[in-house]
Design a protein around this motif. Structure first.
Motif, PDB file in Angstrom:
ATOM      1  N   PHE A  24      38.442  -6.815   6.516  1.00 44.03           N
ATOM      2  CA  PHE A  24      38.681  -5.552   5.821  1.00 44.03           C
ATOM      3  C   PHE A  24      38.102  -5.662   4.419  1.00 44.03           C
ATOM      4  N   ASP A  30      44.026  -3.714   6.062  1.00 45.51           N
ATOM      5  CA  ASP A  30      43.695  -2.346   6.426  1.00 45.51           C
ATOM      6  C   ASP A  30      44.992  -1.684   6.873  1.00 45.51           C
ATOM      7  N   HIS A  32      45.412   0.900   8.421  1.00 47.58           N
ATOM      8  CA  HIS A  32      45.219   1.405   9.773  1.00 47.58           C
ATOM      9  C   HIS A  32      45.902   2.754   9.986  1.00 47.58           C
ATOM     10  N   SER A  50      41.371  -8.698   4.288  1.00 43.45           N
ATOM     11  CA  SER A  50      40.389  -9.160   3.319  1.00 43.45           C
ATOM     12  C   SER A  50      40.512 -10.681   3.235  1.00 43.45           C
TER      13      SER A  50
END
Length: 166
Positions: A24, A30, A32, A50
């Motif tokens: 991410f 994320d 989502h 990340s």
């Protein structure tokens, strides 16, 4: 995932996490949003991450937004791992760029393969000592809120002496 015991272990597990659950480009995970909550991400609770989020997930065993609710030593292990990753990416670089973690990971053209390769390369340059080894980790210092006029006055100390009009 087993809890890593050293910086190289944490970086390798972070690479595995990104390889398995996705990368991410952003901060931590994320969120989502927008799906019907009936997808693999919501069923497993393993969100694309990340580099920072993948390290946290590697240390805790699952995505974690806040480290204050983790086992003792997790925040220190996270700080040490992130410090090493920053030094590695700044000194050696990866995928043609030398920069700290966030600018490096947000660079134009960055891919999940670059991120996984950088985490593995950083693991190869990390010290092998365990997190709770003889050198130990520096403690995370809690940061107190800034002293503002409002909370100074509540401590009984006046910020400005009151003067009476003449």
């Amino acid at each position: 995932m087993t809890r890593p015991t050293s910086i190289p272990d944490a970086l390798r597990l972070a690479a595995v996490y990104i390889g398995r659950y996705g990368w991410f480009r952003g901060y931590l995970y994320d969120s989502h949003d927008g799906c019907q909550r009936n997808c693999h991400v919501h069923r497993t609770g393993m969100f694309p991450a990340s580099m920072l989020g993948a390290i946290r997930a590697a240390l805790v065993g699952r995505p974690k937004w806040y480290l204050n609710t983790t086992p003792d030593g997790t925040a220190e292990a996270y700080a040490a791992t992130l410090d090493h990753l920053n030094r590695h990416l700044t000194n050696y670089g990866s995928a043609g760029l030398r920069a700290p973690v966030i600018p490096w990971s947000n660079a134009r053209g960055r891919t999940a393969a670059h991120v996984v390769a950088a985490l593995r390369a950083a693991a190869s340059t990390a010290p092998r000592q365990p997190f709770d080894g003889p050198a130990g980790l520096a403690p995370v210092v809690p940061i107190r809120p800034a002293r503002t006029p409002a909370n100074r006055a509540s401590n009984g100390a006046a910020l400005f002496p009151l003067s009476r009009p003449a």
